[in-house]
Design an enzyme around this catalytic site. Structure first.
Site, short mmCIF file in Angstrom:
data_model
loop_
_atom_site.label_atom_id
_atom_site.label_comp_id
_atom_site.label_asym_id
_atom_site.label_seq_id
_atom_site.Cartn_x
_atom_site.Cartn_y
_atom_site.Cartn_z
N ALA A 78 -17.36 -21.43 -8.04
CA ALA A 78 -16.31 -20.76 -7.25
C ALA A 78 -16.83 -19.67 -6.32
CB ALA A 78 -15.18 -20.21 -8.12
N ALA A 79 -18.15 -19.49 -6.24
CA ALA A 79 -18.67 -18.51 -5.27
C ALA A 79 -18.27 -18.94 -3.85
CB ALA A 79 -20.18 -18.38 -5.39
N GLY A 80 -18.36 -20.24 -3.59
CA GLY A 80 -17.96 -20.76 -2.28
C GLY A 80 -16.47 -20.60 -2.04
N ASP A 81 -15.68 -20.73 -3.09
CA ASP A 81 -14.22 -20.54 -2.95
C ASP A 81 -13.90 -19.07 -2.69
OD1 ASP A 81 -13.86 -23.26 -3.46
OD2 ASP A 81 -13.82 -22.91 -5.62
O1 RIB Z 1 -15.50 -24.88 -6.38
C1 RIB Z 1 -15.42 -24.78 -7.77
C2 RIB Z 1 -14.36 -25.69 -8.29
O2 RIB Z 1 -14.75 -27.02 -8.06
C3 RIB Z 1 -14.13 -25.62 -9.77
O3 RIB Z 1 -13.18 -24.62 -10.13
C4 RIB Z 1 -13.71 -27.02 -10.13
O4 RIB Z 1 -12.39 -27.14 -10.52
C5 RIB Z 1 -14.00 -27.85 -8.90
O5 RIB Z 1 -12.85 -28.13 -8.21
#
Ligand code: RIB
Length: 312
Positions: free
Chosen positions: A247-250
Site C-alpha cells: 500500500a505504499a503506492g496507494d
Molecule cells: O496495493 C496494495 C493492495 O493490493 C493490497 O491492499 C491488496 O488488497 C491488493 O489489492
C-alpha cells in the site's frame, strides 16, 4: 467540478497477510512468523489515504454481504469515506488478497476479485452524482475495464489512472486520462523494455507511451519521475526504515489526489505523495499503514508541515 471532492472507482479487498523470512519460490513451502487480516484493495486504500489526509472522498465499488464486506465498509467510514455507492451483493464474496511480506518488506500478492469483478458501468452511472463533478477521479485496474472506461469518460475533473495490476489498457482509455501513475514494472509492461529505476531510462520508456497527459512513474525508495510537456523532473523520496511496502503506492496516489485538490502544483503534490508512500512503508499492513498529516510532516522533517516547503 464540485469543490474538492475525490471519487475513487475501484476495488475493496480483505487482506490476509503472512510475514515470512523470504518469499517462496514456485512449488516451495515456507513457514511464516505471524499472520493478520486488515482492510485493503487498491481502490479502498487510495480512498482512505486521501481521506486520512483530510480529503472529501467518495468510493464506488462492490463488496459481498459477508463479514469481510462489513469490515471493509466500516473501515472506510471510520476514515470518513462516503460509502453510499459501494454496492453489496449476496451472491459473491468480498474480494480477498493473500499477501506474503518478507524480511526486507517486499511483498507478493494474489488477489481473488470476488465482488470487485462485478463492478459495472451501471454502478458508475448510479454514482453520477459523485463522479461527474468530482475534482479528482482515482482509478486502478482491480475492477473490470468497462467501469474504468465509463468513469474516466464521465468525470469532469482530473482523471488519474493507476495501471495496476498491469494489463493491456482498453482502447481509448488514455484519451480520457490526465495523469498516469505506473510504477517501474507497470511502465515496462505498458511501454516494453525492462523495469528500471534509472531516471533517463524511465523517462525514455514513459515517452514511448506517447501519452499526451502527465506521467508520474513511482520508483519506491528512489522517489518518482514526473514527465510533462516532454520534460522530466526527478523527485527524491525521504529515507525510511522499510517494514512492509504493501500500500505504499496507494498512499502515494491518495496523497497525490489530496494535494491536487488543495491547489498544489504537480511536483509539489508528488513530493507530498513520496512522503506518504515512504511513511506507509514503515508500517505493517495496508490501510493500517496510511499516514495522517502529522505523519507526513514528521517524514518531511522540521519546517515541512502541510503547505510548507516540500523537498524530500
Ligand atoms: O496495493 C496494495 C493492495 O493490493 C493490497 O491492499 C491488496 O488488497 C491488493 O489489492
Amino acid at each position: 467540478m464540485s469543490g474538492d471532492r475525490i471519487v475513487v472507482v475501484g476495488s475493496l479487498n480483505f487482506d490476509l497477510v503472512v510475514e515470512v523470512e523470504r518469499l517462496p519460490s514456485p512449488g516451495e513451502t515456507v513457514l511464516g512468523h505471524r499472520h493478520f487480516g486488515n482492510p485493503g484493495g487498491k481502490g479502498a486504500n487510495q480512498a482512505v489515504a486521501a481521506a486520512r489526509l483530510g480529503g472529501d472522498v467518495a468510493m464506488v465499488g462492490c463488496v459481498g454481504t459477508d463479514e469481510s464486506g462489513e469490515q471493509l465498509l466500516a473501515a472506510l467510514r471510520a476514515d470518513g469515506v462516503a460509502t453510499d455507492h459501494v454496492r453489496r451483493r449476496a451472491d459473491v464474496a468480498t474480494g480477498l488478497a493473500v499477501i506474503s511480506v518478507d524480511a526486507a518488506g517486499e511483498n507478493a500478492i494474489v488477489v481473488s476479485s470476488g465482488a470487485n469483478g462485478t463492478v459495472s458501468p451501471a454502478d458508475v452511472a448510479r454514482a453520477a452524482g459523485v463522479v461527474d463533478d468530482a475534482a479528482v477521479c482515482l482509478l486502478q485496474l482491480e475492477i473490470p475495464d468497462a467501469p474504468v472506461v465509463a468513469a474516466a469518460r464521465r468525470c469532469g475533473g482530473l482523471v488519474v489512472l493507476d495501471p495496476a495490476p498491469a494489463r493491456t489498457l482498453p482502447a481509448g482509455l488514455l484519451a480520457d486520462v490526465d495523469v498516469l501513475i505506473p510504477n517501474e514494472h507497470e511502465l515496462a509492461e505498458l511501454a516494453g523494455g525492462k523495469p528500471s529505476r534509472e531516471v533517463d531510462t524511465v523517462a525514455a520508456q514513459a515517452r514511448q507511451l506517447g501519452f499526451g497527459g502527465t506521467t508520474i512513474v513511482t520508483l519506491g525508495a528512489a522517489g518518482a519521475v514526473v514527465l510533462r510537456d516532454g520534460a522530466s523532473t526527478h523527485v527524491g523520496a525521504p529515507k525510511v526504515d522499510v517494514v512492509d511496502t504493501t500500500a505504499a503506492g496507494d498512499a502515494f496516489r491518495g496523497a497525490f489526489a489530496d494535494a491536487m485538490t488543495r491547489g498544489a502544483d504537480i511536483v509539489e503534490a508528488v513530493r507530498r505523495a513520496c512522503a506518504a508512500g515512504a511513511f506507509a512503508a514503515t508500517r505493517s499492513g495496508a490501510q493500517a499503514a496510511l499516514p495522517t498529516p502529522a505523519d507526513i510532516s514528521n517524514v518531511l522533517g522540521p519546517g515541512e508541515g502541510r503547505g510548507g516547503g516540500l523537498d524530500c
